[in-house]
Write an enzyme that holds these catalytic residues in place. Structure first.
Site, PDB file in Angstrom:
ATOM      1  N   ASN A  10       0.871  -1.182   0.000  1.00  0.00           N
ATOM      2  CA  ASN A  10       0.000   0.000   0.000  1.00  0.00           C
ATOM      3  C   ASN A  10       0.906   1.230   0.000  1.00  0.00           C
ATOM      4  OD1 ASN A  10      -1.853   2.004   0.464  1.00  0.00           O
ATOM      5  ND2 ASN A  10      -2.408   1.335   2.535  1.00  0.00           N
ATOM      6  N   TRP A  11       1.055   1.822  -1.190  1.00  0.00           N
ATOM      7  CA  TRP A  11       1.976   2.966  -1.298  1.00  0.00           C
ATOM      8  C   TRP A  11       1.377   4.238  -0.691  1.00  0.00           C
ATOM      9  CZ3 TRP A  11       4.376   2.613  -6.954  1.00  0.00           C
ATOM     10  CH2 TRP A  11       5.231   1.492  -7.003  1.00  0.00           C
ATOM     11  N   LYS A  12       0.075   4.201  -0.383  1.00  0.00           N
ATOM     12  CA  LYS A  12      -0.621   5.382   0.146  1.00  0.00           C
ATOM     13  C   LYS A  12      -0.375   6.585  -0.773  1.00  0.00           C
ATOM     14  CE  LYS A  12      -0.325   3.318   4.668  1.00  0.00           C
ATOM     15  NZ  LYS A  12      -0.296   3.463   6.117  1.00  0.00           N
ATOM     16  N   HIS A 100      -9.713   1.066   4.666  1.00  0.00           N
ATOM     17  CA  HIS A 100      -8.452   1.301   5.386  1.00  0.00           C
ATOM     18  C   HIS A 100      -8.710   2.301   6.521  1.00  0.00           C
ATOM     19  CE1 HIS A 100      -4.397   2.599   6.310  1.00  0.00           C
ATOM     20  NE2 HIS A 100      -3.999   1.470   5.758  1.00  0.00           N
ATOM     21  N   GLU A 102      -7.144   4.758   7.562  1.00  0.00           N
ATOM     22  CA  GLU A 102      -6.927   6.170   7.213  1.00  0.00           C
ATOM     23  C   GLU A 102      -8.125   6.731   6.453  1.00  0.00           C
ATOM     24  OE1 GLU A 102      -3.121   5.541   5.377  1.00  0.00           O
ATOM     25  OE2 GLU A 102      -2.285   5.083   7.349  1.00  0.00           O
ATOM     26  N   GLU A 172      -5.730  -4.820  10.656  1.00  0.00           N
ATOM     27  CA  GLU A 172      -4.732  -3.781  10.885  1.00  0.00           C
ATOM     28  C   GLU A 172      -5.092  -2.998  12.143  1.00  0.00           C
ATOM     29  OE1 GLU A 172      -2.571  -2.598   7.057  1.00  0.00           O
ATOM     30  OE2 GLU A 172      -4.374  -1.418   7.147  1.00  0.00           O
ATOM     31  N   GLY A 178       2.007   2.502  10.853  1.00  0.00           N
ATOM     32  CA  GLY A 178       2.964   3.607  10.697  1.00  0.00           C
ATOM     33  C   GLY A 178       3.589   4.062  11.999  1.00  0.00           C
ATOM     34  N   SER A 218       3.008  -1.789  10.574  1.00  0.00           N
ATOM     35  CA  SER A 218       4.452  -1.817  10.845  1.00  0.00           C
ATOM     36  C   SER A 218       5.104  -3.169  10.570  1.00  0.00           C
ATOM     37  CB  SER A 218       4.737  -1.362  12.287  1.00  0.00           C
ATOM     38  OG  SER A 218       4.297  -0.028  12.470  1.00  0.00           O
ATOM     39  N   GLY A 239       2.737  -0.910   4.376  1.00  0.00           N
ATOM     40  CA  GLY A 239       2.851   0.498   4.017  1.00  0.00           C
ATOM     41  C   GLY A 239       4.308   0.903   3.853  1.00  0.00           C
TER      42      GLY A 239
HETATM   43  P1  PGA Z   1       2.554   0.485   7.741  1.00  0.00           P
HETATM   44  O1  PGA Z   1       1.140   0.650   7.008  1.00  0.00           O
HETATM   45  O2  PGA Z   1       3.149  -0.807   7.230  1.00  0.00           O
HETATM   46  O3  PGA Z   1       3.339   1.689   7.326  1.00  0.00           O
HETATM   47  O4  PGA Z   1       2.285   0.430   9.194  1.00  0.00           O
HETATM   48  C1  PGA Z   1       0.271  -0.433   6.826  1.00  0.00           C
HETATM   49  C2  PGA Z   1      -1.022   0.020   6.213  1.00  0.00           C
HETATM   50  O5  PGA Z   1      -1.505   1.096   6.584  1.00  0.00           O
HETATM   51  O6  PGA Z   1      -1.610  -0.639   5.350  1.00  0.00           O
END
Ligand code: PGA
Length: 256
Positions: A10-12, A100, A102, A172, A178, A218, A239
């Protein structure tokens, strides 16, 4: 693990078009032919990167699939700024992340939106990766399992087994995304187990035992082995560690 592992990047909101092409090429160079028999790898760039990244993989005959990070459930119309399932499909997207944390937190995405998006994707033959997970507040003050299972109930509401079998789930925990703070493999494995039991209740053992349930939050080179060693964790949604070809390649190679 009897289910084929699934590793999703997931490059966001990272990587411009040029950067996306460079990173895709670096990842393609690290994905040897034959890996696709052992692990499914999916890259979810920002919308504008989907087509160019796919072009890189197609040119290299690299069997990495494309996914999107979001979609809107209506077919077409006056929905400024939104992207439809058909548009994603035309780009060659095979997967799409929905719900997600976010999106839930910053864009007000509700359980009902997640349900409608997942159903729209399935009818357009794109596999939803349905994200669920509890906040730190819920983890410390309430019942995280009940919270996550309620999200599952809502996401799958009104689906039949044929629809459900097209879905993957990503557990998640919001406090692990993150933050560098990963759920222990045992905590993550236990929640993924509860999710599988819930899916079995809803759709039967066959659907549950074939459904891929990922962990995200993470994930990195140091913790991937212990996470995927858990019986009910079938891969990861990644991420930060997916933004660098070497670290992402180490993660999917951990599944070989
Ligand atoms: P992260 O993100 O690996 O940076 O914690 C995971 C995600 O939000 O899908």
């Amino acid at each position: 693990m009897t289910r084929k592992p699934l590793m999703v990047a997931n490059w966001k909101m990272n990587n411009t078009l040029g950067q996306s092409v460079v990173l895709a090429q670096e990842i393609s160079n690290r994905f040897n032919s034959g890996y696709e028999d052992k692990v499914d790898v999916v890259i979810c760039p920002p919308y504008i990167g989907i087509k160019p990244v796919k072009t890189v993989f197609d040119f290299d005959k690299c069997k990495i699939s494309l996914g999107a990070q979001n979609v809107f459930y209506e077919k077409s119309g006056a929905y400024t700024g939104e992207i439809s399932v058909e548009m994603l499909s035309e780009l060659g997207c095979m997967y799409c992340i929905v719900g997600h944390s976010e999106r839930r937190e910053y864009f007000g995405e509700t359980n009902n939106d997640v349900n409608r998006k997942a159903k729209a994707l399935i009818s357009g033959k794109i596999k939803p990766i349905i994200c669920v997970g509890e906040s730190l507040y819920v983890r410390e003050n309430a019942d995280p399992q009940a919270f996550v299972l309620a999200q599952i109930d809502a996401a799958f509401a009104g689906m039949d087994a044929f629809e459900a079998k097209e879905c993957c789930i990503a557990y998640e925990p919001v406090w692990a995304i993150g933050t560098g703070r990963t759920a222990t493999p045992e905590v993550a494995g236990e929640m993924c187990r509860s999710i599988r039991v819930k899916i079995a209740e809803l759709f039967g053992d066959d659907i549950a035992s074939n459904m891929r349930i990922l962990y995200g939050g993470s994930v990195n080179v140091g913790n991937i082995d212990a996470l995927i060693a858990q019986e009910d964790i079938d891969g990861a949604l990644i991420g930060n560690a997916s933004l660098q070809a070497d670290s992402f390649a180490s993660l999917f190679k951990a599944c070989l």
